[in-house]
Design an enzyme around this catalytic site. Sequence first.
Site, PDB file in Angstrom:
ATOM      1  N   GLU A 213       0.851  -1.198   0.000  1.00 48.64           N
ATOM      2  CA  GLU A 213       0.000   0.000   0.000  1.00 48.64           C
ATOM      3  C   GLU A 213       0.885   1.246   0.000  1.00 48.64           C
ATOM      4  OE1 GLU A 213      -2.836   2.640   2.939  1.00 48.64           O
ATOM      5  OE2 GLU A 213      -2.690   0.484   3.334  1.00 48.64           O
TER       6      GLU A 213
ATOM      7  N   ARG B 210       0.605  10.369   0.250  1.00 48.35           N
ATOM      8  CA  ARG B 210       0.931  11.420   1.217  1.00 48.35           C
ATOM      9  C   ARG B 210       2.186  12.198   0.845  1.00 48.35           C
ATOM     10  NH1 ARG B 210       0.068   8.244   7.004  1.00 48.35           N
ATOM     11  NH2 ARG B 210      -1.910   7.212   6.466  1.00 48.35           N
TER      12      ARG B 210
ATOM     13  N   LYS C 161     -11.320  -1.861   5.937  1.00 49.52           N
ATOM     14  CA  LYS C 161     -10.157  -1.458   6.727  1.00 49.52           C
ATOM     15  C   LYS C 161     -10.669  -0.924   8.071  1.00 49.52           C
ATOM     16  CE  LYS C 161      -6.625   2.239   6.639  1.00 49.52           C
ATOM     17  NZ  LYS C 161      -6.067   3.320   5.816  1.00 49.52           N
TER      18      LYS C 161
END
Length: 213
Positions: free
Chosen positions: A47, A51, A134
């Site tokens: 993943e 960011r 999640k």
Amino acid sequence: MTPGQASQRAREICGLAPIVPVLVVKDAATARPLAEALVAGGLPALEVTLRTPAALDVISEMAKVPGGVVGAGTLVTPADVVAAKAAGATFGVSPGATDALLAACEEHELPLLAGAATASEAMRLFERGYDVLKFFPAEASGGAPALKAIGAPLPHISFCPTGGVSPSNAMDYLSLPNVLCAGGSWVAPADKVAAGDWAGIETLAAEASQLGR
């Protein structure tokens, strides 16, 4: 892509290894060797969080690594979905869920691991057709005890807890019947990435790949 199809693919990805590395990568030049080390260590699902300015380039580079399954994390807007898919992401992860984000993932056929922190959020996603989610932020939302409690009335929903998961508490989550895998950043510490210590990262990945087995 229907929500059911998305969840089936998410379930398959979560089944690849007990830990999904959550990666914040600042330099695309480190992307391929980092991915190679993680995959070699037994953690193929990666993943890459959106960011950093380099995130999309990182996804593109990691997508070239044989054996890797690269996804984009921190999906927040439909534009994020489009950009991630174009960069080569084969799945998405979001901190929460909005109708617009879900619709974009369904339209662009990007399997989504949507974030939920409460029973109500999980129930709304299940109502739409998602049964693999999640759990985020895991530790801040009560940790493994909270996820165990949510699982009692909602045993038909499976989770990938992320946020504060570490070697010291990973098994608390992985031992739960409603947990498929967990997301963790400790397998790719910033100092080892900066130093190019790919052997050290492969060792961390190999250790993480054996959790719960």
